[in-house]
Design a protein around this motif. Sequence first.
Motif, PDB file in Angstrom:
ATOM      1  N   ARG A  74       0.728  -1.262  -0.007  1.00  0.00           N
ATOM      2  CA  ARG A  74       0.177   0.214  -0.178  1.00  0.00           C
ATOM      3  C   ARG A  74       0.796   1.171   0.163  1.00  0.00           C
ATOM      4  O   ARG A  74       0.414   2.543  -0.894  1.00  0.00           O
ATOM      5  CB  ARG A  74      -1.259   0.240   1.057  1.00  0.00           C
ATOM      6  CG  ARG A  74      -1.811   1.316   1.324  1.00  0.00           C
ATOM      7  CD  ARG A  74      -2.611   1.339   2.903  1.00  0.00           C
ATOM      8  NE  ARG A  74      -1.942   1.103   3.772  1.00  0.00           N
ATOM      9  CZ  ARG A  74      -1.239   1.985   4.873  1.00  0.00           C
ATOM     10  NH1 ARG A  74      -1.019   3.360   4.421  1.00  0.00           N
ATOM     11  NH2 ARG A  74      -0.457   1.093   5.146  1.00  0.00           N
ATOM     12  N   GLU A  75       1.437   1.471   0.883  1.00  0.00           N
ATOM     13  CA  GLU A  75       2.912   2.455   0.978  1.00  0.00           C
ATOM     14  C   GLU A  75       3.849   2.557  -0.339  1.00  0.00           C
ATOM     15  O   GLU A  75       3.709   3.580  -0.092  1.00  0.00           O
ATOM     16  CB  GLU A  75       3.555   2.129   1.609  1.00  0.00           C
ATOM     17  CG  GLU A  75       2.999   1.908   3.717  1.00  0.00           C
ATOM     18  CD  GLU A  75       2.890   4.080   3.727  1.00  0.00           C
ATOM     19  OE1 GLU A  75       3.308   4.829   3.190  1.00  0.00           O
ATOM     20  OE2 GLU A  75       1.773   3.976   4.663  1.00  0.00           O
ATOM     21  N   LEU A  76       4.164   1.314  -0.813  1.00  0.00           N
ATOM     22  CA  LEU A  76       4.519   1.919  -2.227  1.00  0.00           C
ATOM     23  C   LEU A  76       3.495   2.184  -3.418  1.00  0.00           C
ATOM     24  O   LEU A  76       4.388   3.146  -4.159  1.00  0.00           O
ATOM     25  CB  LEU A  76       4.899   0.975  -3.188  1.00  0.00           C
ATOM     26  CG  LEU A  76       6.218   0.074  -2.461  1.00  0.00           C
ATOM     27  CD1 LEU A  76       6.752  -1.240  -3.016  1.00  0.00           C
ATOM     28  CD2 LEU A  76       7.101   0.681  -2.440  1.00  0.00           C
ATOM     29  N   LYS A  77       2.520   2.307  -3.613  1.00  0.00           N
ATOM     30  CA  LYS A  77       1.066   2.621  -3.919  1.00  0.00           C
ATOM     31  C   LYS A  77       1.025   4.397  -3.840  1.00  0.00           C
ATOM     32  O   LYS A  77       0.718   4.715  -4.631  1.00  0.00           O
ATOM     33  CB  LYS A  77       0.168   1.887  -3.955  1.00  0.00           C
ATOM     34  CG  LYS A  77      -1.563   2.268  -5.334  1.00  0.00           C
ATOM     35  CD  LYS A  77      -0.764   2.501  -6.582  1.00  0.00           C
ATOM     36  CE  LYS A  77      -2.334   2.389  -7.532  1.00  0.00           C
ATOM     37  NZ  LYS A  77      -1.715   2.682  -8.829  1.00  0.00           N
ATOM     38  N   VAL A  82       3.401   3.004  -7.528  1.00  0.00           N
ATOM     39  CA  VAL A  82       3.999   2.183  -8.277  1.00  0.00           C
ATOM     40  C   VAL A  82       2.667   0.840  -7.279  1.00  0.00           C
ATOM     41  O   VAL A  82       2.759   0.329  -6.680  1.00  0.00           O
ATOM     42  CB  VAL A  82       5.028   1.572  -8.046  1.00  0.00           C
ATOM     43  CG1 VAL A  82       5.920   0.037  -8.535  1.00  0.00           C
ATOM     44  CG2 VAL A  82       6.027   2.528  -8.859  1.00  0.00           C
ATOM     45  N   THR A  83       2.426  -0.476  -8.552  1.00  0.00           N
ATOM     46  CA  THR A  83       2.107  -1.299  -7.675  1.00  0.00           C
ATOM     47  C   THR A  83       3.161  -2.736  -7.736  1.00  0.00           C
ATOM     48  O   THR A  83       3.330  -2.966  -8.488  1.00  0.00           O
ATOM     49  CB  THR A  83       0.667  -1.687  -8.745  1.00  0.00           C
ATOM     50  OG1 THR A  83      -0.543  -0.647  -8.360  1.00  0.00           O
ATOM     51  CG2 THR A  83      -0.609  -2.852  -8.132  1.00  0.00           C
ATOM     52  N   ALA A  84       2.952  -3.483  -6.356  1.00  0.00           N
ATOM     53  CA  ALA A  84       3.654  -4.593  -6.460  1.00  0.00           C
ATOM     54  C   ALA A  84       3.080  -5.803  -5.474  1.00  0.00           C
ATOM     55  O   ALA A  84       2.595  -4.636  -4.539  1.00  0.00           O
ATOM     56  CB  ALA A  84       5.451  -3.724  -5.540  1.00  0.00           C
ATOM     57  N   ALA A 127      11.342   4.373 -14.882  1.00  0.00           N
ATOM     58  CA  ALA A 127      10.178   5.313 -15.109  1.00  0.00           C
ATOM     59  C   ALA A 127       9.138   5.505 -14.896  1.00  0.00           C
ATOM     60  O   ALA A 127       8.306   6.488 -14.694  1.00  0.00           O
ATOM     61  CB  ALA A 127      10.997   5.471 -16.507  1.00  0.00           C
ATOM     62  N   ALA A 128       8.864   4.593 -14.210  1.00  0.00           N
ATOM     63  CA  ALA A 128       7.305   4.398 -13.701  1.00  0.00           C
ATOM     64  C   ALA A 128       6.381   4.944 -12.606  1.00  0.00           C
ATOM     65  O   ALA A 128       5.699   5.120 -12.056  1.00  0.00           O
ATOM     66  CB  ALA A 128       6.703   3.500 -13.778  1.00  0.00           C
ATOM     67  N   ILE A 129       8.119   5.382 -11.609  1.00  0.00           N
ATOM     68  CA  ILE A 129       7.261   5.961 -10.459  1.00  0.00           C
ATOM     69  C   ILE A 129       6.994   7.491 -10.743  1.00  0.00           C
ATOM     70  O   ILE A 129       7.168   8.310 -11.580  1.00  0.00           O
ATOM     71  CB  ILE A 129       9.140   6.023  -9.587  1.00  0.00           C
ATOM     72  CG1 ILE A 129       9.736   4.942  -9.058  1.00  0.00           C
ATOM     73  CG2 ILE A 129       9.025   6.757  -8.249  1.00  0.00           C
ATOM     74  CD1 ILE A 129      11.449   4.981  -8.632  1.00  0.00           C
ATOM     75  N   ARG A 130       6.263   7.590  -9.787  1.00  0.00           N
ATOM     76  CA  ARG A 130       4.933   9.337 -10.245  1.00  0.00           C
ATOM     77  C   ARG A 130       5.188   9.165  -8.375  1.00  0.00           C
ATOM     78  O   ARG A 130       3.727   8.878  -7.205  1.00  0.00           O
ATOM     79  CB  ARG A 130       3.741   8.604 -10.565  1.00  0.00           C
ATOM     80  CG  ARG A 130       3.548   8.177 -11.211  1.00  0.00           C
ATOM     81  CD  ARG A 130       4.424   9.466 -12.505  1.00  0.00           C
ATOM     82  NE  ARG A 130       4.485   9.072 -13.847  1.00  0.00           N
ATOM     83  CZ  ARG A 130       5.224   8.255 -14.408  1.00  0.00           C
ATOM     84  NH1 ARG A 130       6.392   8.563 -13.973  1.00  0.00           N
ATOM     85  NH2 ARG A 130       5.158   8.275 -15.618  1.00  0.00           N
ATOM     86  N   PRO A 131       5.877  10.199  -8.099  1.00  0.00           N
ATOM     87  CA  PRO A 131       5.961  10.496  -6.387  1.00  0.00           C
ATOM     88  C   PRO A 131       4.948  11.191  -5.877  1.00  0.00           C
ATOM     89  O   PRO A 131       4.527  12.033  -6.660  1.00  0.00           O
ATOM     90  CB  PRO A 131       7.091  11.445  -6.400  1.00  0.00           C
ATOM     91  CG  PRO A 131       7.721  11.104  -7.158  1.00  0.00           C
ATOM     92  CD  PRO A 131       7.136  10.823  -8.122  1.00  0.00           C
TER      93      PRO A 131
END
Length: 365
Positions: A74-77, A82-84, A127-131
């Motif tokens: 959840r925290e990563l999202k 990012v979904t992991a 590249a998919a990271i969106r802070p």
Amino acid sequence: MTTTSAPDERPSVAMSDEAYGALRTSTALWAGTSVLITNQRGQVLVQRVSYRPTRLLPGGAVDKGEPPARGAGRELKEELGVTATITRGLAVDWVSPTGRTTSAAMRFPGELLHVFDGGVWDDDQIAAIRPAPGEIDDVEFVEPADIPALMAPDDARRALSALRARINGAGPVFLEDGVPIALTVLDRVGVLRTARACHHLPFHPTPVPADLPVRQSWVWAFAPDGRVLVLLDPDTGAAVLPGGTPEPEDGGDPVATAVREAREEAAAELADAQYLGYLSDANGPCARVRYAASLTGLDAPQVDPATGRTYVRILAAPEQALEFFDWGPPAAAEQLTAAHQARVLLGIPQAAHQPVTELTAPVSW
């Protein structure tokens, strides 16, 4: 109904459910989670956040009733967009009430903080990271050795302990204020506390051109189980493969250099050297050659005459060994491929990923 398993009382003492619940509540800790992510160079992802002057790994508090691994995902999202799915733990840290600097108003009771393995991210994943706007100001990948200067002391100890646990591969480790309760050789020597030498040089699996002088000869020394010999500097934690600079007594033979250096640095005996290729260094210019060989034995550790140090000797799978170096893609992968090809020619099996082994006594195979 009564309960007889109060943690600080004899089993024969009965307690009511209400009293037992109150006792356990009085000793409750916070629960937190964080995720260790690296890039293909072995650098660690850290976040610059709006609410603290120091960097953090992705993560945060575990919600009520939430499993820590699900909280990590959840925290990563929430923080990186990012979904992991998080499935592998690296460390569980008991953070004492005095192990973290907090304001008195926070009444910090201590925390159990779980560190999970977010894996090695490629360029597309990065590249998919969106802070998250307003919370995460920026993300960056940093050298492990830079972490103590960027993070709070407890966060830095925890991150490095988790990274060493991932490299070692023995499973999750238990920490107290960021320090493993059972130190491995990687922890004891402090692997990755010193900046890795950046050797981003092209690798050529071909003979050295006649006009290019050889300035260095290193060797992937394979034990019979497929692991390779790595030397750790006891003063800095820096890692090297056996090898070094040619000397006049080597007679211009890079194999002789590798054999001599392995004997001087590690009291190691080699056989059946196989040429892998060379790294071309424009600073000179020169060639830095690489070999693979069978490791046939080790004598007692001795002082290296060139450095005055007695190296700590470990066996590690080749893939683990790469974690100690910053050779840069694609040269690191190309050299690893060449080493495995030579290993096959030597009749040595591929090593399973397993905890590293320290070699402290003479051994022969």
